[in-house]
Scaffold this active site. Structure first.
Site, PDB file in Angstrom:
ATOM      1  N   ASP A  13      -2.170   0.089  -0.418  1.00 23.40           N
ATOM      2  CA  ASP A  13      -2.812  -0.441  -1.611  1.00 23.40           C
ATOM      3  C   ASP A  13      -4.206   0.196  -1.720  1.00 23.40           C
ATOM      4  O   ASP A  13      -4.719   0.766  -0.748  1.00 23.40           O
ATOM      5  CB  ASP A  13      -2.916  -1.962  -1.478  1.00 23.40           C
ATOM      6  CG  ASP A  13      -3.690  -2.605  -2.606  1.00 23.40           C
ATOM      7  OD1 ASP A  13      -3.383  -2.323  -3.773  1.00 23.40           O
ATOM      8  OD2 ASP A  13      -4.620  -3.383  -2.310  1.00 23.40           O
ATOM      9  N   ASP A  15      -7.395  -1.086  -4.276  1.00 19.69           N
ATOM     10  CA  ASP A  15      -8.506  -2.026  -4.441  1.00 19.69           C
ATOM     11  C   ASP A  15      -8.441  -3.149  -3.403  1.00 19.69           C
ATOM     12  O   ASP A  15      -7.448  -3.868  -3.311  1.00 19.69           O
ATOM     13  CB  ASP A  15      -8.491  -2.634  -5.843  1.00 19.69           C
ATOM     14  CG  ASP A  15      -8.778  -1.605  -6.917  1.00 19.69           C
ATOM     15  OD1 ASP A  15      -9.074  -0.451  -6.566  1.00 19.69           O
ATOM     16  OD2 ASP A  15      -8.705  -1.950  -8.116  1.00 19.69           O
ATOM     17  N   ASP A 204      -3.821  -6.124   0.641  1.00 19.22           N
ATOM     18  CA  ASP A 204      -4.648  -7.329   0.770  1.00 19.22           C
ATOM     19  C   ASP A 204      -4.311  -8.429  -0.222  1.00 19.22           C
ATOM     20  O   ASP A 204      -4.843  -9.540  -0.107  1.00 19.22           O
ATOM     21  CB  ASP A 204      -6.124  -6.957   0.571  1.00 19.22           C
ATOM     22  CG  ASP A 204      -6.446  -6.678  -0.892  1.00 19.22           C
ATOM     23  OD1 ASP A 204      -5.736  -5.852  -1.510  1.00 19.22           O
ATOM     24  OD2 ASP A 204      -7.385  -7.294  -1.432  1.00 19.22           O
TER      25      ASP A 204
END
Length: 262
Positions: A13, A15, A204
């Protein structure tokens, strides 16, 4: 545990993971990025960002030409640079039309309705980068302004239109039903040339859970979302939860799986 001498693939991922949630920098991950490049370990971006955002970022990261997954799994770019929408029927324009028909019943706004300066002010991106975020192929970003009860009804209404709702680090994302980071990764692996690779994923947010369930080893980076990252897998010895956020957590996760004694 995996090691750098095995055929590996890192899926990440952006951001809040490889990129800092606030500054979009990746300084803490730089040493690992150099190591992966030196060892010829593929680094596959798997993000809610658009292809228009990912391609220049790949150049900055030194991984131009690598396959990637964009728009939370609605779009895949393959090893041979083919751009694929996993649901060919639902274009961005078709999704926006279906959402527009729902606006009398629910309070929300999509990126389609915003200007580049609007998106820049909400995200901290420059206006040029905000313009890239609005160059969408197969999903819409939604700012929800209604109640939790209405959100549940909205989710059902989307399902009746062949659409699904997933939560990202900042916004809600509307995409074709049956797509997502996990489905896109499985599709990419099934359509990748060469030998099978051991996969290690890092993310996240709640929208990363399907990808983290689909990889061999998962790093759940400490995030800022109030919604926890809930995995369905039961092999907890192959899942690591970091103490740090963002690229510091990204580095921590790779340190845990790839540098401890075998």
């Amino acid at each position: 545990m995996p090691d750098l001498h095995q055929p590996l693939m890192i899926i990440t991922d952006l951001d809040g993971s490889l990129l800092d949630h606030h500054t979009y920098r990746w300084d803490a991950a730089s040493e690992w990025l150099a190591t992966l490049k030196q060892q010829a370990v593929p680094l596959v971006i798997c993000s809610s960002k658009t292809a228009a955002e990912i391609i220049p970022l790949q150049k900055k990261l030194g991984i131009s030409g690598s396959p990637f997954i964009a728009e939370n799994g609605a779009v895949v770019q393959t090893h041979d640079q083919q751009r694929v929408r996993l649901d060919n029927a639902l274009t961005y324009e078709a999704i926006c039309e279906r959402l527009a028909a729902m606006k009398p019943a629910y309070r929300f706004t999509g990126f389609h309705d915003f200007s580049d300066p609007d998106v820049a002010s909400m995200t901290g991106l420059s206006e040029a980068d905000a313009a890239l975020a609005r160059q969408r192929d197969a999903s819409e970003v939604v700012v929800w302004r209604d109640s939790e009860e209405a959100l549940a009804q909205f989710r059902e209404a989307l399902g009746a239109e062949g659409l699904a709702l997933t939560q990202g680090g900042r916004f809600w994302h509307v995409m074709p039903a049956g797509s997502g980071k996990g489905e896109a990764l499985r599709w990419l692996l099934d359509n990748s040339p060469g030998e099978a690779r051991i996969t290690l994923g890092l993310g996240d947010g709640p929208n990363d859970a399907p990808m983290l369930d689909a990889v061999d080893y998962a790093v759940v980076i400490r995030g800022y979302s109030k919604t926890p990252v809930t995995l369905t897998r039961t092999d907890q010895q192959q899942v690591y939860h970091t103490a740090h956020h963002g690229p510091e957590g990204w580095r921590e996760g790779l340190d845990y799986f790839l540098t401890q004694p075998q």
